[in-house]
Write a protein that holds these residues in place. Structure first.
Motif, PDB file in Angstrom:
ATOM      1  N   ALA A 183      -3.154   8.337   5.441  1.00 10.16           N
ATOM      2  CA  ALA A 183      -3.987   7.180   5.133  1.00 10.16           C
ATOM      3  C   ALA A 183      -3.120   5.943   4.932  1.00 10.16           C
ATOM      4  CB  ALA A 183      -4.813   7.473   3.890  1.00 10.16           C
ATOM      5  N   ALA A 184      -2.054   6.101   4.165  1.00 10.24           N
ATOM      6  CA  ALA A 184      -1.210   4.949   3.850  1.00 10.24           C
ATOM      7  C   ALA A 184      -0.600   4.370   5.119  1.00 10.24           C
ATOM      8  CB  ALA A 184      -0.110   5.363   2.874  1.00 10.24           C
ATOM      9  N   THR A 185      -0.016   5.252   5.961  1.00 11.45           N
ATOM     10  CA  THR A 185       0.601   4.727   7.183  1.00 11.45           C
ATOM     11  C   THR A 185      -0.455   4.151   8.106  1.00 11.45           C
ATOM     12  OG1 THR A 185       0.525   6.976   8.012  1.00 11.45           O
ATOM     13  CG2 THR A 185       2.631   6.214   7.155  1.00 11.45           C
ATOM     14  N   GLY A 186      -1.653   4.775   8.106  1.00 11.97           N
ATOM     15  CA  GLY A 186      -2.715   4.253   8.960  1.00 11.97           C
ATOM     16  C   GLY A 186      -3.126   2.852   8.514  1.00 11.97           C
ATOM     17  N   ILE A 187      -3.233   2.656   7.195  1.00 10.31           N
ATOM     18  CA  ILE A 187      -3.599   1.314   6.693  1.00 10.31           C
ATOM     19  C   ILE A 187      -2.519   0.313   7.094  1.00 10.31           C
ATOM     20  CG2 ILE A 187      -3.877  -0.021   4.587  1.00 10.31           C
ATOM     21  CD1 ILE A 187      -5.132   2.570   3.373  1.00 10.31           C
ATOM     22  N   SER A 188      -1.267   0.721   6.920  1.00 15.71           N
ATOM     23  CA  SER A 188      -0.180  -0.187   7.294  1.00 15.71           C
ATOM     24  C   SER A 188      -0.257  -0.525   8.766  1.00 15.71           C
ATOM     25  CB  SER A 188       1.175   0.448   6.991  1.00 15.71           C
ATOM     26  OG  SER A 188       1.359   0.512   5.616  1.00 15.71           O
ATOM     27  N   PHE A 205       9.062   9.899   1.672  1.00 19.85           N
ATOM     28  CA  PHE A 205       8.777   9.371   3.008  1.00 19.85           C
ATOM     29  C   PHE A 205       8.061   8.030   2.916  1.00 19.85           C
ATOM     30  CE2 PHE A 205       5.252   9.174   6.165  1.00 19.85           C
ATOM     31  CZ  PHE A 205       6.011   8.717   7.229  1.00 19.85           C
ATOM     32  N   LEU A 206       7.078   7.956   2.026  1.00 24.37           N
ATOM     33  CA  LEU A 206       6.333   6.704   1.929  1.00 24.37           C
ATOM     34  C   LEU A 206       7.228   5.586   1.398  1.00 24.37           C
ATOM     35  CD1 LEU A 206       2.665   7.209   0.811  1.00 24.37           C
ATOM     36  CD2 LEU A 206       3.614   6.701   3.039  1.00 24.37           C
ATOM     37  N   GLY A 244       5.351   5.588  12.280  1.00 21.00           N
ATOM     38  CA  GLY A 244       5.093   6.178  10.967  1.00 21.00           C
ATOM     39  C   GLY A 244       3.788   6.948  10.968  1.00 21.00           C
ATOM     40  N   LEU A 245       2.775   6.354  11.580  1.00 18.94           N
ATOM     41  CA  LEU A 245       1.473   7.026  11.609  1.00 18.94           C
ATOM     42  C   LEU A 245       1.548   8.315  12.425  1.00 18.94           C
ATOM     43  CD1 LEU A 245      -1.523   7.071  11.016  1.00 18.94           C
ATOM     44  CD2 LEU A 245      -1.903   5.636  13.001  1.00 18.94           C
ATOM     45  N   VAL A 298       0.837  -1.209   0.000  1.00 20.34           N
ATOM     46  CA  VAL A 298       0.000   0.000   0.000  1.00 20.34           C
ATOM     47  C   VAL A 298       0.871   1.258   0.000  1.00 20.34           C
ATOM     48  CG1 VAL A 298      -1.654   1.328   1.344  1.00 20.34           C
ATOM     49  CG2 VAL A 298      -2.032  -1.094   0.931  1.00 20.34           C
ATOM     50  N   PRO A 299       1.765   1.430   0.961  1.00 25.30           N
ATOM     51  CA  PRO A 299       2.590   2.654   0.886  1.00 25.30           C
ATOM     52  C   PRO A 299       3.508   2.663  -0.323  1.00 25.30           C
ATOM     53  CG  PRO A 299       3.294   1.244   2.705  1.00 25.30           C
ATOM     54  CD  PRO A 299       2.023   0.664   2.190  1.00 25.30           C
ATOM     55  N   LEU A 300       4.019   1.512  -0.714  1.00 23.44           N
ATOM     56  CA  LEU A 300       4.972   1.490  -1.826  1.00 23.44           C
ATOM     57  C   LEU A 300       4.307   1.929  -3.122  1.00 23.44           C
ATOM     58  CD1 LEU A 300       7.921   0.823  -2.249  1.00 23.44           C
ATOM     59  CD2 LEU A 300       7.270  -1.478  -2.921  1.00 23.44           C
TER      60      LEU A 300
END
Lengths: 586, 510, 147
Positions: free
Chosen positions: B47-52, B130-131, B103-104, B24-26
């Motif tokens: 959002a990306a870090t939250g999903i991770s 960063f992502l 990260g989040l 997802v982040p990648l």
């Protein structure tokens, strides 16, 4: 009492009040808190059921008993709480949130440590006393106080970590951290704990943090400080090491050596700090004897000491507050303008000197009597020497140089009313505790009734305390010592008070240690580059190769920070690891 | 809480949690490079870090409920010797949780600092980098393939160089710092890949689990030993093991404040994880060469780190450099724990790793707040801030006390565990040195705290000026975590114990 | 009391008022800064020849308390404490020894007040009216963190 209140640790009440008063900006409200909180805590303590675990918790599989009252810690925490009330009154003239908060917090942590039912809880609050008390020194806001506070914090934290170290050992060897007394000092964990307690009790050569820091604290601060830390350590020793014979000698030495320093010291609050050392020595000695009567003596003497030492500190604080100095060489003749303070100071001085009808007479004699009973002749002589010594520095020197002697010409106002009130209550206690029992439970019998071994105390009170022999020998000692003072003054052999600092063992770290570190720094500053240079020369080929491989010269030079060295380190480390791996197998 | 998430998650999330956590982040990262404004990029990165983070929680739950304690995922359904395996056990589940949590929190608080420090047109790109970095770090932690680990290590490192270099807007010294970091990081990665080469030559596989099963009969093999040496040094460099730490102080001091906070709490931790994975799972701590490496290399270096770097920290004048040197010293504690070679030691090291992520995260976050409002990082700039920014500075003080190891804070708990582990082996002199190093920590943090709370401000301001709420909230979450886990340490300690057990290949669960 | 007014009604009120006045007077220092109470409590210390009086009174007292030992035997656990005059002699010797040791120790251990380089004025929070004694000039520290 409702069960909810029974579970409320008096120490925590003070801690919470301390934190709260940090944030109370309204002065009057804070004043109410600083007096009401200790009073509330006193009520809680007095009505708390004894000899049961009142609050326990489980942390990481370790059972912690947060609140447990028994006969030994009751009297110590009672004294701490009464002193907290007096300190609150004594501080009313000032408007300092941090000082009020730190003083309450510090007192609370000391009470909570006393009421702890296991060593881990004791440790936690032990550390909190260290951290909260340092603010009382810092608040003086002088350069000397700042550095002294840092040294103080270092020593106190050192004591904490030693204690923790010892706890880890003890937990492993004994399996629990209960407050069961230790008997064997050869166990390293026990030795760690012993030294940790020893630092706080200011054992000889571990004592210097006290004389270093206390005289540099604020007016109120040194009064508060003089109450808790050392007496908490005495309590801890009495709890964990009763009858430990080394303590007899340590205590006796502690009573003797401060006498010599106190004679030549010019700063009167520092004289009182040596006097703390000296009085704690009596208590430590009593812990070492360890018989019921000796432990009684320790508890009683700690109780009395908190008030007469506090009273003397308060009177010197009042002098400092009004004149701006407590140096003997600059004071004198203050009885003209501060008669109340003078009167209270003299009462404190007579109490600490153990005049009959004053408090130390009924407390210290229990320890000395037990020393004699146990047959320690040399110790007995040392304690007698120290009794004469305490008369010298606390009984005569303090009032004489501050309030009488050569008139300094200082004409100041009498101490503020709140200070006089606090001193008056303390002075009342100094006298009340020393009175004979006109009716049962009056005077010293009130105190004796609170002691851990009541039967023995009452027996002592009936048969020995106010016997003719005891009173007359005490008068002989005191009157001859006072006569010696008058005689020496008359023939001008009494050393005059001179300005200056007196070296003590702190010289080793404040001067020698400091110089050593500076010197080592200089040497390292020279040797380091030399070594690096040699290393570079030897490995210059490898260096050049790696440098050429990984970076243009200019870039790295601009990068600045030893990158070249680091690549070499990397290579060297790789070589070592390889070599080791090959050797280990091959 | 984890149970609730496991129950609520759809089936695809449960079965594909491992790859999605990284993917997802990648995959969002290149998308961010196309986004027109930084603000949208910021929201997407949250959002990306939250999903991770959610996937990391799911993975932790899966690992804890799994009967063998391992979640294995074959990417593209290629079987193991050919394909890449993602292999999660209690050890990397814990690391993933740390990285994604930090990260989040980091991306939540990042916006004000990015606005202040990064030029407008570079902001979206910044978040993109960063992502990538975030995904790379997670990839390192999640993969079960030694070469794939190298790839992710490089993905995260290269984006890190970019992130550090972007600090040049605030301080030009960020450029040489980034360059140095690049050189040293590349050196470490090269050593690592050389080591993998040696291992591949000896075993013929790149899957870490398979290597570990093949190694016992090859332990005397020269190329295995050479591989061990290269991997140890290479990953040691990435983890800032003393004396291979010299890239770190500059990189941390001159990069954007947000980057410092994120890296300090994650990057060295992940590298250390990789080192632990190799030391304990791939190689075994009972191999002769590893025992000697533990006692002759790692333990002395760990101790040297915690003493020498604490000393260096004492003499710094810049708060960020103090914290950076302190980081190296803390890595020393972890390496010391690892080098004991017992489960107790390893779990103490890992426990300290968790706690260090919390306290350094909070400390650097508070520093970021100060940089944002007062533009300065020397101790002098911090003078009197206790009055003008009490919330920020109280959180800072809590984390600082935790760093020192004051009782009732998380840092105390982990030092206690480390002490117990050392005692078990009779290494009481090392306990003494740990204590001494904590004493140095009292001095270097004490200097800062003294300035903050007891000195008058350099330029007295009438008004209070706190860091923005966006920063205060994550800051206080971390600060309170320091306090909470200092009292009730069961959760992180349980994680660390499980992780240590997993590293040893013992499937012992609570 | 010897109240001159024969009016019995407000006798008590006057008494309270007079008591309050005398307490007030007792606590108001005279112009030369001398507290009235000090004259009552410690006025005797200003008498001429007070030094001699104290000296001789103490000498008599000392002789009196020690003479008790010659008529009255003690029974203590430690034998030497039973000797006549033991406590007096030991108290005198100890006191004198401690004081006289002050001379060599003072020479040995006393250093300049600023020996450690941190001598300074009084702590914060003292009476603002305090007559700052001539002390070493050292301002409250305004150091920076990296001093």
């Amino acid at each position: 009492m409702p069960s909810m209140l029974a579970g409320l640790n008096p120490g925590w009440v003070l801690i919470i009040a301390g934190v709260a008063s940090l944030f109370i900006t309204m002065r009057q409200a804070r004043q109410v808190v600083t007096i009401a909180a200790p009073l509330l805590a006193l009520l809680l303590l007095v009505f708390a059921p004894q000899n049961m675990d009142l609050v326990t918790t489980q942390v990481l599989g370790l059972k912690m008993v947060l609140y447990r009252v028994d006969a030994l810690n009751f009297i110590f925490s009672l004294a701490f709480l009464i002193a907290a009330v007096l300190n609150g009154i004594y501080a009313l003239h000032s408007d300092d949130r941090i000082q009020d908060g730190a003083a309450l917090f510090y007192a609370g942590a000391a009470v909570a440590a006393t009421l702890a039912g296991d060593l881990m809880t004791l440790f936690v609050f032990w550390e909190l006393t260290a951290i909260s008390s340092v603010f009382l020194i810092l608040r003086a806001q002088t350069r000397a106080a700042y550095f002294a506070a840092m040294r103080y914090l270092g020593v106190q934290v050192l004591s904490g970590v030693l204690l923790l170290n010892g706890l880890a050992y003890v937990l492993k060897s004994r399996g629990d951290l209960s407050l069961e007394a230790f008997t064997d000092l050869s166990d390293p964990g026990v030795l760690f704990i012993f030294i940790a307690f020893g630092i706080k009790a200011a054992f000889p050569l571990l004592h210097n943090w006290l004389q270093d820091a206390y005289p540099k604290a604020t007016v109120v601060g040194s009064v508060v400080l003089s109450v808790y830390t050392t007496k908490l350590a005495v309590y801890a020793l009495a709890r964990m090491f009763p009858g430990q014979e080394h303590l007899v000698w340590i205590g006796a030495i502690m009573t003797v050596f401060p006498v010599f320093f106190a004679v030549i010291e010019n700063d009167l609050r520092r004289v009182l700090s040596y006097s703390i050392n000296n009085q704690v020595g009596f208590m430590v000695c009593g812990v070492g004897i360890g018989t019921p009567l000796a432990i009684n003596g320790v508890a009683a003497h700690a109780f009395a000491d908190i008030f007469f030492k506090g009273l003397l500190m308060m009177s010197m604080g009042a002098v400092l507050y009004r004149t701006g100095t407590v140096k003997a060489s600059q004071l004198g003749g203050l009885h003209r303008s501060m008669p109340w303070t003078t009167l209270f100071c003299i009462i404190g001085a007579m109490a600490i000197s153990a005049f009959p009808l004053f408090s130390a007479f009924v407390t210290k004699s229990m320890i000395i009597s037990e020393v004699a009973t146990a047959g320690y002749a040399v110790i007995f002589l040392m304690l007698m020497f120290a009794s004469a010594g305490v008369l010298e520095h606390s009984g005569i020197k303090i009032p004489y140089y501050a309030f009488f002697g050569h008139d300094s010409g200082l004409r100041v106002k009498e101490a503020p009313f709140n200070m006089l009130l606090a001193m008056g209550i303390a002075a009342f206690l100094c006298i009340f505790l020393g009175l004979p029992a006109l009716f049962p439970g009056f005077g010293h019998e009130w105190l004796y009734g609170l002691l851990p071994y009541r039967e023995e105390a009452m027996g002592y009170s009936h048969h020995h305390l106010f016997s003719f022999d005891h009173i007359i020998t005490q008068f002989q000692l005191l009157i001859f010592a006072i006569f010696a003072f008058v005689l020496l003054k008359r023939f001008h052999v009494y050393p005059p008070e001179k300005r200056g600092v007196i070296l003590d063992s702190d010289w080793s770290y404040r001067k020698v240690g400091y110089s050593l570190v500076t010197w080592a720094g200089t040497v390292w500053g020279k040797a380091g580059p030399a070594m690096t240079a040699a290393f570079f020369r030897i490995t210059s080929r490898a260096y050049n190769w790696i440098e050429a491989a990984f970076s243009p010269r200019g870039e790295l030079a601009r990068g600045g920070v030893l990158n070249g060295a680091m690549t070499i380190w990397t290579a060297a480390l790789l070589g070592i690891v390889l070599l080791l791996s090959f050797m280990a197998v091959g | 809480m984890i149970d609730a998430i496991l129950n609520a998650a759809p089936a695809w999330a449960l079965s594909h949690a491992a790859p999605l956590l990284v993917m997802v982040p990648l995959f969002l990262a290149p998308l961010l490079a196309l986004v027109p404004t930084g603000r949208i990029a910021w929201l997407i990165s949250i959002a990306a870090t939250g999903i991770s983070f959610l996937f990391a929680l799911i993975l932790l739950g899966l690992v804890q409920t799994s009967p063998i304690g391992v979640v294995s995922y074959e990417v593209g359904r290629w079987p193991v010797p050919l394909g890449i395996e993602l292999r999660v056990d209690a050890l990397n589940a814990m690391i993933l949780l740390i990285v994604t949590t930090i990260g989040l929190l980091a991306s939540v608080f990042s916006w004000p600092t990015v606005v202040a420090e990064i030029p407008k047109r570079k902001r979206a790109l910044f978040y993109s980098a960063f992502l990538v970095c975030f995904a790379g770090l997670n990839g390192v932690a999640i993969t079960g393939d030694a070469f794939n680990l190298f790839v992710f290590l490089e993905i995260s490192s290269i984006s890190t160089y970019v992130l550090v270099a972007l600090g040049s807007g605030r301080d030009r010294r960020a450029l040489p710092a980034a360059f140095n970091y690049l050189i040293m990081g590349t050196l470490g990665a090269s050593f690592y890949i050389i080591g993998i080469g040696f291992l591949y030559a000896a075993t013929g596989t790149l899957n870490m689990y398979q290597i570990s099963t093949l190694l016992p009969e090859l332990a005397g093999h020269r190329s295995v030993q050479a591989g061990f040496a290269f991997i140890l040094v290479g990953l040691g460099l990435k983890a800032a093991m003393w004396p291979l730490h010299q890239w770190l102080p500059n990189a941390y001091s001159y990069s954007p404040t947000f980057v410092t906070m994120f890296l300090s709490a994650t990057a060295t931790k992940v590298a250390l994880y990789a080192l632990i994975r190799f030391l304990f799972t791939v190689f075994r701590p009972d191999y002769g060469f590893e025992i000697s490496a533990f006692s002759a290399i790692l333990m002395p270096l760990g101790i040297a780190a915690m003493v020498v770097c604490s000393f260096q920290a004492v003499f710094q004048t810049d708060v960020r450099r103090i914290l950076a040197y302190s980081s190296v010293a803390q890595v020393g504690y972890m390496i010391l724990g690892v080098s004991i070679g017992t489960t107790a030691g390893l779990s103490a090291g890992l426990f300290h790793l968790v706690n260090h992520a919390m306290m350094k995260g909070a400390l650097f976050m508070a520093v970021a707040g100060v940089v944002l409002t007062y533009q300065g990082t020397t101790i002098r700039d911090f003078a009197g801030l206790g009055r003008s920014a009490p919330w920020t500075m109280t959180a800072f003080a809590i984390a600082a006390l935790s760093l020192i190891g004051v009782p009732l804070t998380a840092g105390f708990q982990s030092k206690l565990q480390l002490g117990f582990a050392l005692f078990d082996q009779g290494l009481w002199w090392a306990v003494g040195l740990v204590v001494f190093s904590s004493f140095l920590a009292v001095i270097y943090m004490g200097r800062v705290l003294e300035a903050v709370f007891f000195q008058p401000p350099v330029n007295p301001r009438k008004t209070r000026k706190e860091a923005p709420v966006l920063l205060l909230v994550p800051l206080w979450i971390l600060a309170l975590a320091n306090l909470y886990f200092g009292i009730a340490a069961d959760f992180p300690l349980g994680l660390a114990r499980d992780a240590a057990a997993a590293a040893f290949g013992v499937e012992a669960f609570r | 009391m010897s109240d001159p007014t024969e009016n019995g009604r407000d006798n008590s009120g006057r008494f309270v008022k007079r008591a309050a006045e005398s307490v007030h007077n007792l606590n108001t220092p005279s112009e030369d800064g001398i507290h009235p109470l000090s004259k009552i409590l410690f006025g005797w210390t200003h008498r001429k020849g007070i030094g001699n009086i104290i000296f001789y009174v103490l000498m008599v007292l000392a002789l009196a308390v020690i003479s008790v030992d010659f008529f009255h035997a003690r029974h203590e656990y430690l034998n030497f404490a039973n000797y006549a005059g033991f406590y007096g002699v030991w108290g005198f010797v100890c006191f004198a020894f401690a004081v006289i040791m002050g001379w060599p120790l003072g020479h040995l251990l006393r250093r300049d007040e600023n020996y450690y380089g941190d001598a300074g004025g009084p702590p914060e929070g003292i009476d603002p009216d305090a007559p700052m004694a001539d002390d070493l000039p050292a301002p409250h520290h305004t150091s920076e963190g990296d001093a």
